[in-house]
Design an enzyme around this catalytic site. Structure first.
Site, PDB file in Angstrom:
ATOM      1  N   LYS A 238      22.465  20.709  59.284  1.00  0.00           N
ATOM      2  CA  LYS A 238      22.688  22.003  58.619  1.00  0.00           C
ATOM      3  C   LYS A 238      24.102  22.482  58.918  1.00  0.00           C
ATOM      4  O   LYS A 238      24.567  22.368  60.067  1.00  0.00           O
ATOM      5  CB  LYS A 238      21.657  23.009  59.135  1.00  0.00           C
ATOM      6  CG  LYS A 238      21.684  24.379  58.474  1.00  0.00           C
ATOM      7  CD  LYS A 238      20.581  25.268  59.057  1.00  0.00           C
ATOM      8  CE  LYS A 238      20.504  26.628  58.434  1.00  0.00           C
ATOM      9  NZ  LYS A 238      19.447  27.459  59.051  1.00  0.00           N
TER      10      LYS A 238
ATOM     11  N   SER B  37      16.159  29.525  55.703  1.00  0.00           N
ATOM     12  CA  SER B  37      17.541  29.277  55.341  1.00  0.00           C
ATOM     13  C   SER B  37      17.925  27.794  55.381  1.00  0.00           C
ATOM     14  O   SER B  37      18.920  27.412  54.770  1.00  0.00           O
ATOM     15  CB  SER B  37      18.477  30.043  56.276  1.00  0.00           C
ATOM     16  OG  SER B  37      18.375  29.577  57.602  1.00  0.00           O
TER      17      SER B  37
ATOM     18  N   SER C 236      13.154  29.779  59.591  1.00  0.00           N
ATOM     19  CA  SER C 236      14.070  29.066  58.696  1.00  0.00           C
ATOM     20  C   SER C 236      13.931  27.551  58.690  1.00  0.00           C
ATOM     21  O   SER C 236      14.583  26.881  57.889  1.00  0.00           O
ATOM     22  CB  SER C 236      15.523  29.405  59.032  1.00  0.00           C
ATOM     23  OG  SER C 236      15.875  30.631  58.462  1.00  0.00           O
TER      24      SER C 236
END
Lengths: 96, 473
Positions: B76, B151, B175
């Protein structure tokens, strides 16, 4: 406790953000909706509860105060939008 | 050839010469380039990955390869990799190159994992749909008109759409687990402090944790084993001993050894009927297998989202003060003095959701409201934590739905931040209490959209969560 447009403007100054009139109105609505929801916490009596400030309850993680080679000056300045020599550069803040 | 194999199986094929690592890397690079429409990757490290594959292949041939040789992983874009673009999904960092490796990255590299690229996410990890990225929304691979969750949406899709084996994501309030649920894969959030946060860009420091997406328990265990443990660069990292997760999770859990609980508060209004029935079926399945499953109560569950938004927004408003156009990142050219430079840089550089959270956080911390909001939030955080402590005196694991709905349509919740926040109603409690939890695929709704079952455990019992997760596969 509804938030006024004046308060939204004041908070934006503290947060170093600026908004146009339309954005301010939208933010006022959003903040009031969120805060109204948050106010449900008032249903619970929390007077005698100790605030949880340190989530993993660790205490005093210390290390020796030693100089270590970490970032070089070049690396530290590598991403600067504006620099001069070995310094970050910002607009002048002191008038003559 | 390598699809749906776990790392252990791939390593056997690599060791026997049946598979070449470079072919595995090429397989994933092809999947990345043929699925660009999903908007998953912000950076792809094609040359680096191929070069590393050659180097690691030599080590495999000579029997000196690390524990993660053969593993291809995405990261990420909130976790730093030296000399690589590090955007956090934000305009304000869109030109920022990291000058150091996060601790997790150091550890992955030293065990010969191959990092294939950095993936899209909501800006500064704030969001539940991956629509808040400066680089555009990520699409759900099951149905391209729907969100992948957020997210860590890019991480979830990179694994679900077979662009890598495993992905590192991060969590502040669901997330990892929510996108794992929306995309039909497994996502683990470890105990707060289990995995060093050094190099993870801060959102809300008392909540943030790095976690792992995968398709099977073995891959997640293998990565967790390598990246966990104390780190001198993160004073909140836990000293707790790191088990050999790959060995531990090889054992099966039997009835009589553990007690499951389910919180009645997690099955009330707002939960989609199909998901509710799906999870209740899983509870029946456990009972039929001979496991004890007890109803328990987490009485402060209805205050989770309120508490979460007070505390995380407050922490975010403080953490994001560093983006001022001076030392790194985007700087607005539209200014005539320093104050204007700060204000215009931040106003042009941050997206709407990030600004909303900074505003909320600044408000709850501002003079006159600190006691009414921030302090009250901290008090409620203690009550929620105590709910879990009490529950774990009665049961070993708590099962629940991961999300109240399956993946929603792109744009569906953009105008209503509160509706978006309620996505995390079953997941954010775990971050408030700093415990570990995992989401495992539990079925599909009548539209074919996946949903997950969440298992929450005691602090530092990730091995147990991985073992329990196998019961549902």
């Amino acid at each position: 406790m509804a938030v006024s447009i004046g308060e939204v403007e004041n908070i934006s100054k503290l947060a170093k953000l600026k908004f146009n009139e339309e954005e301010l109105k939208k933010l006022q609505t959003d903040l009031n909706n969120i805060l109204e929801y948050i106010d449900q916490l008032n249903e619970v009596n929390l007077d005698d509860v100790e605030p949880l400030e340190n989530i993993n309850e660790l205490v005093n993680i210390l290390r020796k105060d030693e100089v270590m080679q970490w970032l070089t000056q070049k690396e530290a300045l590598q991403n600067a939008p504006d620099k001069t020599g070995n310094y970050f550069r910002v607009p002048k803040v002191i008038d003559k | 050839m390598i699809q749906n194999r776990n790392l252990n199986e791939i390593q056997k094929e690599l060791n026997s010469g049946k598979l070449l690592l470079v072919d595995a890397v090429k397989y994933y690079l092809d999947k990345i380039s043929s699925q660009k429409h999903l908007n998953v990757f912000i950076s792809v490290f094609e040359n680096d990955a191929l070069t590393r594959a050659e180097e690691i292949q030599k080590k495999i041939n000579s029997g000196t390869a690390g524990k993660l040789a053969g593993l291809v992983i995405s990261v990420k874009d909130v976790i730093t990799i030296k000399d690589k673009l590090h955007t956090c999904g934000s305009k304000i960092l869109s030109n920022y190159t990291s000058v150091y490796n996060a601790t997790v990255i150091e550890r992955l590299i030293s065990e010969d994992a191959i990092i294939i690229g950095k993936v899209n996410c909501d800006e500064f990890a704030m969001g539940s749909s991956n629509e808040n990225s400066y680089f555009g929304a990520v699409l759900n691979p099951v149905d391209n008109s729907r969100v992948p969750g957020g997210s860590s949406g890019g991480s979830a899709v990179s694994v679900a759409a077979d662009m890598c084996m495993v992905s590192l994501g991060s969590e502040t309030g669901g997330s990892i687990r929510q996108p794992a649920s929306f995309c039909g894969i497994t996502g683990l959030k470890a105990t707060y402090g289990r995995i060093s946060r050094f190099g993870l860009t801060a959102f809300a420091s008392s909540f943030d944790s790095i976690g792992i997406f995968g398709k099977n328990d073995y891959d997640i265990a293998a990565v967790l084993e390598v990246i966990s443990g104390e780190d001198e660069y993160d004073s909140t990292s836990a000293k707790e001993k790191v088990p050999e997760f790959t060995v531990e999770t090889g054992n099966n859990i039997k009835p009589g050894e553990i007690i499951f609980g389910y919180a009645k508060e997690y099955f009330e209004d707002g939960l989609n009927e199909e998901i509710k029935n799906g999870i209740l079926k899983k509870i029946e399945f456990l009972k039929n297998k001979g496991f004890e499953v007890k109803e328990i109560s987490l009485p402060h569950s209805k205050y989770v989202i309120q508490t979460y938004y007070i505390l995380t927004s407050a922490e975010a408003s403080s953490n994001l003060a560093r983006y001022d156009g001076v030392r790194f990142g985007f700087k607005s050219e539209n200014h005539s003095n320093l104050e204007e430079m700060y204000v215009n840089t931040r106003s042009e550089g941050f997206g709407a959701e990030v600004k909303r959270r900074i505003m909320l956080g600044t408000y709850v911390l501002s003079s006159g409201y600190y006691d009414a909001y921030y302090k009250k939030g901290q008090k409620m955080r203690r009550k929620i934590t105590e709910d879990f402590e009490n529950a774990f005196k009665e049961v070993d694991y708590i099962i629940s739905p991961t999300t109240p709905t399956t993946a929603f349509k792109l744009g569906e919740k953009n105008d209503d931040p509160l509706a978006m926040y309620l996505n995390d109603i079953y997941t954010a409690s775990v971050n408030l209490a700093a415990i570990p939890a995992i989401s495992v695929p539990a079925g599909n709704d009548s539209n074919g959209l996946p949903f997950g079952i969440q298992i929450m455990g005691k602090k530092f019992d990730e091995a147990g969560l991985l073992k329990v997760s196998k019961l549902f596969i």
